[in-house]
Each structure stands twice: as C-alpha cells, then as structure tokens.
Design a protein around this motif. Structure first.
Motif, PDB file in Angstrom:
ATOM      1  N   ASP A  87       3.241   6.516  -5.206  1.00  0.00           N
ATOM      2  CA  ASP A  87       2.192   5.803  -5.934  1.00  0.00           C
ATOM      3  C   ASP A  87       1.218   6.775  -6.600  1.00  0.00           C
ATOM      4  N   LEU A  88       1.201   8.015  -6.132  1.00  0.00           N
ATOM      5  CA  LEU A  88       0.458   9.077  -6.825  1.00  0.00           C
ATOM      6  C   LEU A  88       1.386   9.555  -7.951  1.00  0.00           C
ATOM      7  N   ARG A  89       1.524   8.722  -8.971  1.00  0.00           N
ATOM      8  CA  ARG A  89       2.598   8.862  -9.954  1.00  0.00           C
ATOM      9  C   ARG A  89       2.657  10.198 -10.678  1.00  0.00           C
TER      10      ARG A  89
ATOM     11  N   ALA B 125      -5.866   9.569  -7.334  1.00  0.00           N
ATOM     12  CA  ALA B 125      -6.026   8.682  -6.178  1.00  0.00           C
ATOM     13  C   ALA B 125      -5.290   7.371  -6.435  1.00  0.00           C
ATOM     14  N   ALA B 126      -4.651   6.858  -5.401  1.00  0.00           N
ATOM     15  CA  ALA B 126      -3.974   5.558  -5.471  1.00  0.00           C
ATOM     16  C   ALA B 126      -4.236   4.831  -4.161  1.00  0.00           C
ATOM     17  N   ARG B 127      -4.502   3.535  -4.286  1.00  0.00           N
ATOM     18  CA  ARG B 127      -4.846   2.756  -3.102  1.00  0.00           C
ATOM     19  C   ARG B 127      -3.996   1.495  -3.051  1.00  0.00           C
ATOM     20  N   GLU B 128      -3.432   1.224  -1.870  1.00  0.00           N
ATOM     21  CA  GLU B 128      -2.660   0.000  -1.668  1.00  0.00           C
ATOM     22  C   GLU B 128      -3.565  -1.199  -1.901  1.00  0.00           C
ATOM     23  N   VAL B 129      -3.081  -2.183  -2.598  1.00  0.00           N
ATOM     24  CA  VAL B 129      -3.850  -3.362  -2.985  1.00  0.00           C
ATOM     25  C   VAL B 129      -5.098  -2.921  -3.746  1.00  0.00           C
ATOM     26  N   GLY B 130      -4.951  -1.887  -4.523  1.00  0.00           N
ATOM     27  CA  GLY B 130      -6.051  -1.353  -5.308  1.00  0.00           C
ATOM     28  C   GLY B 130      -5.517  -0.747  -6.582  1.00  0.00           C
ATOM     29  N   GLY B 131      -6.219   0.222  -7.077  1.00  0.00           N
ATOM     30  CA  GLY B 131      -5.835   0.836  -8.336  1.00  0.00           C
ATOM     31  C   GLY B 131      -5.389   2.274  -8.169  1.00  0.00           C
TER      32      GLY B 131
END
Length: 170
Positions: A75-77, A129-135
């Motif tokens: 998710d940290l693309r 930064a990447a957050r589950e159920v977030g941005g």
C-alpha cells in the motif's frame, strides 16, 4: 565537520570527509475516524532519475504473529514499486513498528549504512504514508548531500502526514 586523516606521499593529510548527519522529524496527525489504524510509513532518498539511493525507515506492523502486516506494505505504492518488493523484511536498522499520532524523530549519522556511501549530489527525501481504511500521501523535500552548511528544510502533508522536516549538518 568531520576530518578524514590519511597518510599520503607527503605525510599525514587532513581532508574533509563526506560524512554528515541527518535528522528527520515526521508528524503523524491525529485523525478523528471511527476505525483508526496507525499508518505504515516509508522514508527514503531518491536520485534525480527517481531510483532509490537509500532506504532510511519503514514503519509497519512488525509484531503480527502471522506476518500479515507484510502484505500491506504494498500500500506504500511508490516505495513498494521502487524498492520495497525486493527488500526482505524485517530488516535491521530499517524496519520498526508503526507509530501513534504525534511527532517522531529519526536520526542518522554519516557512518550509518544508508548514508556512508551516498555519493555527493541532489536528492529528494521522500516520506510516504498509507493507512488502512484511510488514505495515502507522499511528501518530498529536496536535499543536497553532503551539505556544505547546516540546512533545515520543511514540508507539510495534507491528510495522512503533518509537518515533515529534515535537518542536515556537515
């Protein structure tokens, strides 16, 4: 300034070493959400051609017994595409647990493995930064390495990251 001493043909020679120190401050904002998860964060230096010069930090769910935290690293693309998928985690001196909201500081001296062989030049410090159920959010700060003089640079995220600052000193 560090001085490198070497023995040349004319005797002991003092020359400035290319070592410097880097301190990075990353603010993780408090987000009012019904289902809050701490963000995964990756910090690295990027060359002008956008290739990775050095990985500095990766904060993720390292404590998950089933290693399920590893699968969310993608998710940290940007980090994942450039270097993450080839990295074996956990990695000593690089990976650690996610952080709670607040300001967090990571420090590197010029002898740190990520910086000691870094060629002089222009780089971008990237914080993603990447957050589950977030941005997801990326902040970039241009950095000259090694610094000719002490330099403090700042940027600010809009959602997943707050203030990001880097201080480099010769």
């Amino acid at each position: 300034m560090r001085i490198l001493l070497s023995f040349g043909l004319t005797g002991l020679v003092a020359a400035p070493a290319l070592a410097a120190d880097m301190e990075i401050s990353i603010e993780i904002p408090k987000i009012d959400a019904s289902e809050y998860h701490r963000p995964y964060v990756a910090v690295w230096l990027e060359k002008p051609d956008q290739s990775v010069a050095a990985n500095l930090a990766v904060w993720y769910d390292v404590a998950n017994a089933k290693k399920e935290g590893d699968k969310w690293l993608k998710d940290l693309r940007q980090w994942w595409r450039r270097t993450g998928r080839t990295l074996t985690v956990p990695a000593d001196g690089l990976t650690s647990a996610t952080r709670a909201p607040g300001s967090h500081v990571v420090k590197f001296d010029g002898t740190h493995a990520a910086l000691k062989d870094l060629a002089p030049g222009e780089y971008q410090l990237i914080v993603e930064a990447a957050r589950e159920v977030g941005g997801r959010e990326v902040v970039r700060i241009p950095v000259q390495w090694p610094p000719a003089k002490g330099t403090a640079l700042n940027a600010k995220g809009e959602h997943e990251l707050g203030a990001v600052a880097v201080n480099v000193t010769p």
